[in-house]
Design a protein around this motif. Structure first.
Motif, PDB file in Angstrom:
ATOM      1  N   HIS A   1      37.797  33.572  38.785  1.00  0.00           N
ATOM      2  CA  HIS A   1      37.247  34.411  39.320  1.00  0.00           C
ATOM      3  C   HIS A   1      37.546  35.362  39.850  1.00  0.00           C
ATOM      4  O   HIS A   1      38.917  35.608  40.829  1.00  0.00           O
ATOM      5  N   ALA A   2      37.097  36.194  41.068  1.00  0.00           N
ATOM      6  CA  ALA A   2      37.230  37.422  41.772  1.00  0.00           C
ATOM      7  C   ALA A   2      36.684  37.824  42.654  1.00  0.00           C
ATOM      8  O   ALA A   2      35.428  37.525  42.566  1.00  0.00           O
ATOM      9  N   LEU A   3      37.449  37.742  43.282  1.00  0.00           N
ATOM     10  CA  LEU A   3      36.410  38.640  44.649  1.00  0.00           C
ATOM     11  C   LEU A   3      36.682  40.227  45.235  1.00  0.00           C
ATOM     12  O   LEU A   3      38.012  40.281  45.525  1.00  0.00           O
ATOM     13  N   VAL A   4      35.989  41.127  45.425  1.00  0.00           N
ATOM     14  CA  VAL A   4      36.229  42.725  45.260  1.00  0.00           C
ATOM     15  C   VAL A   4      35.839  43.189  46.817  1.00  0.00           C
ATOM     16  O   VAL A   4      34.600  42.365  47.309  1.00  0.00           O
ATOM     17  N   LEU A   5      37.401  43.486  47.268  1.00  0.00           N
ATOM     18  CA  LEU A   5      36.664  44.025  49.154  1.00  0.00           C
ATOM     19  C   LEU A   5      36.740  45.310  48.639  1.00  0.00           C
ATOM     20  O   LEU A   5      37.629  46.349  48.537  1.00  0.00           O
ATOM     21  N   LYS A   6      35.909  45.981  50.199  1.00  0.00           N
ATOM     22  CA  LYS A   6      36.221  47.535  50.258  1.00  0.00           C
ATOM     23  C   LYS A   6      35.820  47.133  51.703  1.00  0.00           C
ATOM     24  O   LYS A   6      34.717  47.129  52.084  1.00  0.00           O
ATOM     25  N   ASP A   7      36.588  48.194  52.930  1.00  0.00           N
ATOM     26  CA  ASP A   7      36.384  48.295  54.070  1.00  0.00           C
ATOM     27  C   ASP A   7      35.569  47.038  54.774  1.00  0.00           C
ATOM     28  O   ASP A   7      34.752  47.370  55.416  1.00  0.00           O
ATOM     29  N   GLY A   8      36.579  45.255  54.523  1.00  0.00           N
ATOM     30  CA  GLY A   8      36.287  44.630  54.985  1.00  0.00           C
ATOM     31  C   GLY A   8      34.890  43.733  54.370  1.00  0.00           C
ATOM     32  O   GLY A   8      34.344  42.838  55.143  1.00  0.00           O
ATOM     33  N   LYS A   9      34.030  44.244  54.045  1.00  0.00           N
ATOM     34  CA  LYS A   9      33.100  43.836  52.585  1.00  0.00           C
ATOM     35  C   LYS A   9      32.782  43.768  51.910  1.00  0.00           C
ATOM     36  O   LYS A   9      34.133  43.914  50.903  1.00  0.00           O
ATOM     37  N   VAL A  10      32.602  42.889  50.486  1.00  0.00           N
ATOM     38  CA  VAL A  10      32.496  42.169  50.380  1.00  0.00           C
ATOM     39  C   VAL A  10      31.507  43.047  48.185  1.00  0.00           C
ATOM     40  O   VAL A  10      30.271  43.164  49.160  1.00  0.00           O
ATOM     41  N   LEU A  11      32.370  43.635  47.775  1.00  0.00           N
ATOM     42  CA  LEU A  11      32.042  44.071  46.492  1.00  0.00           C
ATOM     43  C   LEU A  11      31.335  43.512  45.929  1.00  0.00           C
ATOM     44  O   LEU A  11      29.968  44.087  44.735  1.00  0.00           O
ATOM     45  N   ALA A  12      32.353  42.856  45.324  1.00  0.00           N
ATOM     46  CA  ALA A  12      31.692  41.942  44.566  1.00  0.00           C
ATOM     47  C   ALA A  12      32.212  40.606  44.110  1.00  0.00           C
ATOM     48  O   ALA A  12      33.342  40.507  45.083  1.00  0.00           O
ATOM     49  N   ARG A  13      31.312  39.459  44.078  1.00  0.00           N
ATOM     50  CA  ARG A  13      32.192  38.064  43.537  1.00  0.00           C
ATOM     51  C   ARG A  13      31.513  37.357  42.615  1.00  0.00           C
ATOM     52  O   ARG A  13      30.551  37.189  42.395  1.00  0.00           O
ATOM     53  N   GLY A  14      32.869  36.153  42.040  1.00  0.00           N
ATOM     54  CA  GLY A  14      31.863  35.162  41.204  1.00  0.00           C
ATOM     55  C   GLY A  14      33.135  35.216  40.498  1.00  0.00           C
ATOM     56  O   GLY A  14      34.057  35.538  40.190  1.00  0.00           O
ATOM     57  N   GLU A  15      32.349  34.909  39.189  1.00  0.00           N
ATOM     58  CA  GLU A  15      33.680  35.028  37.593  1.00  0.00           C
ATOM     59  C   GLU A  15      34.139  36.183  37.331  1.00  0.00           C
ATOM     60  O   GLU A  15      33.029  37.584  37.761  1.00  0.00           O
ATOM     61  N   LYS A  16      35.168  36.232  36.858  1.00  0.00           N
ATOM     62  CA  LYS A  16      36.367  37.605  36.511  1.00  0.00           C
ATOM     63  C   LYS A  16      35.386  38.256  35.590  1.00  0.00           C
ATOM     64  O   LYS A  16      35.059  39.869  36.588  1.00  0.00           O
ATOM     65  N   LYS A  17      34.534  38.203  34.549  1.00  0.00           N
ATOM     66  CA  LYS A  17      34.050  38.956  34.158  1.00  0.00           C
ATOM     67  C   LYS A  17      33.293  39.467  34.083  1.00  0.00           C
ATOM     68  O   LYS A  17      32.359  40.536  33.895  1.00  0.00           O
ATOM     69  N   ARG A  18      32.532  39.230  35.175  1.00  0.00           N
ATOM     70  CA  ARG A  18      30.771  39.967  36.008  1.00  0.00           C
ATOM     71  C   ARG A  18      32.052  40.315  37.283  1.00  0.00           C
ATOM     72  O   ARG A  18      31.099  41.767  37.646  1.00  0.00           O
ATOM     73  N   ALA A  19      32.638  40.233  37.995  1.00  0.00           N
ATOM     74  CA  ALA A  19      32.646  40.626  39.095  1.00  0.00           C
ATOM     75  C   ALA A  19      33.446  42.473  38.631  1.00  0.00           C
ATOM     76  O   ALA A  19      33.818  43.159  39.359  1.00  0.00           O
ATOM     77  N   LEU A  20      34.237  41.881  37.787  1.00  0.00           N
ATOM     78  CA  LEU A  20      35.661  42.838  37.592  1.00  0.00           C
ATOM     79  C   LEU A  20      35.178  43.733  36.468  1.00  0.00           C
ATOM     80  O   LEU A  20      35.233  43.338  35.051  1.00  0.00           O
ATOM     81  N   ASN A  21      34.491  45.251  37.065  1.00  0.00           N
ATOM     82  CA  ASN A  21      34.802  46.542  36.553  1.00  0.00           C
ATOM     83  C   ASN A  21      34.347  47.186  36.595  1.00  0.00           C
ATOM     84  O   ASN A  21      34.699  47.472  37.900  1.00  0.00           O
ATOM     85  N   SER A  22      34.793  48.193  35.195  1.00  0.00           N
ATOM     86  CA  SER A  22      34.422  49.458  36.113  1.00  0.00           C
ATOM     87  C   SER A  22      33.888  49.887  37.494  1.00  0.00           C
ATOM     88  O   SER A  22      34.368  50.569  38.599  1.00  0.00           O
ATOM     89  N   ALA A  23      32.475  49.725  37.098  1.00  0.00           N
ATOM     90  CA  ALA A  23      31.527  50.216  38.907  1.00  0.00           C
ATOM     91  C   ALA A  23      32.346  49.549  40.308  1.00  0.00           C
ATOM     92  O   ALA A  23      32.567  50.562  41.217  1.00  0.00           O
ATOM     93  N   SER A  24      32.744  47.940  40.235  1.00  0.00           N
ATOM     94  CA  SER A  24      33.306  47.988  41.274  1.00  0.00           C
ATOM     95  C   SER A  24      35.006  48.439  41.140  1.00  0.00           C
ATOM     96  O   SER A  24      35.681  48.278  42.427  1.00  0.00           O
TER      97      SER A  24
END
Length: 279
Positions: free
Chosen positions: A221-244
């Motif tokens: 799983h992955a939690l992606v942060l930007k400026d203290g906010k959550v950009l993406a969260r959940g299963e790795k294959k969904r949360a990690l992508n070019s857009a996030s």
């Protein structure tokens, strides 16, 4: 909840001196999940860890753990008890270890979450347990070596061993564990972590990094942060992508995966390669 949670945060916000450090962060970690927390410098990764460890009190929101209720409002003892369930590997610990401390004593001290024994003799049972841990992290040959003479990679493995000594460990937290490692040592360490995730006693890991190349395959799983906010969260294959990743690092990026490992490219870099490739 259908799954058994290790901990969960709900609507966590942290403000200090009118500066918003974290904003409305929610995060649930269940048993048998391995997470990566990824984001650029200043994204809030360290602050989030400090909230998890109880070193930083949220301005708003709650942190909860099974059997402890609302940890944000619980007594200090609750946080002390919770920290004893976390195996923590960080450069901040590495910097506090005395250069004369022996490898066996460094690992053994993890039983009581201590740093440096200053020559104090450990209980024989603790030493025996530490010797078993040294074998698990493939450092038994370093048993009587002082910290001063160990390579950075060896030191990282010993810190993993120290964390594994935590008796009631629920989760192993790796805070930028590859910092200071050369490319070969980094790959060796990541292969070691992958092996530990698959065969070792650790059921839950949290890797904190801003290098996607360090995300080993067992991360789920992955939690992606930007400026203290959550950009993406959940299963790795969904949360990690070019857009996030592009949003997290503020650049036009492409995320590619090969052999269950990730790498980031500038989009223009791949476009240039495509144009120069022979027809």
């Amino acid at each position: 909840m259908s799954q058994s949670p290790i901990f969960w945060m709900k609507d966590i916000s942290v403000r200090r001196n009118k500066i918003q450090i974290l904003e409305d962060v929610s995060w649930l970690v269940n048993q048998n999940e391995n997470w990566v927390v990824v984001g650029g410098n200043g994204s809030g990764k360290t602050s989030l860890l400090n909230v998890l460890m109880g070193y930083l009190t949220p301005t708003e929101g709650t942190v909860q753990m099974p059997g402890r209720g609302n940890a944000t409002e619980s007594k200090t003892q609750s946080w002390d008890d919770w920290r004893k369930r976390i195996g923590f590997v960080s450069s901040s610990i590495s910097q506090m270890i005395d250069l004369d401390e022996l490898a066996i004593d460094i690992v053994a001290a993890g039983r009581d979450a201590q740093i440096n024994t200053w020559g104090t003799k450990q209980d024989p049972k603790t030493i025996a347990a530490a010797e078993k841990i040294l074998k698990k992290v493939k450092c038994e040959h370093l048993r009587d070596q002082p910290w001063a003479y160990l390579s950075q990679g060896e030191r990282q493995r010993l810190l993993i061993g120290r964390a594994l000594m935590v008796q009631r460990m629920k989760v192993l937290v790796l805070d930028e564990p590859c910092a200071g490692l050369d490319p070969v040592a980094r790959e060796q360490f990541l292969h070691f972590m992958e092996e530990l995730a698959q065969t070792g006693p650790v059921k839950n890991m949290i890797l904190v990094t801003h290098h996607v190349e360090e995300i080993f395959p067992s991360i789920t799983h992955a939690l992606v942060l930007k400026d203290g906010k959550v950009l993406a969260r959940g299963e790795k294959k969904r949360a990690l992508n070019s857009a996030s990743m592009s949003q997290a690092f503020g650049s036009d990026l492409l995320l590619r995966s090969r052999l269950a490992r990730y790498r980031l490219y500038f989009q223009e870099e791949l476009e240039d390669r495509s144009k120069s490739a022979p027809m």
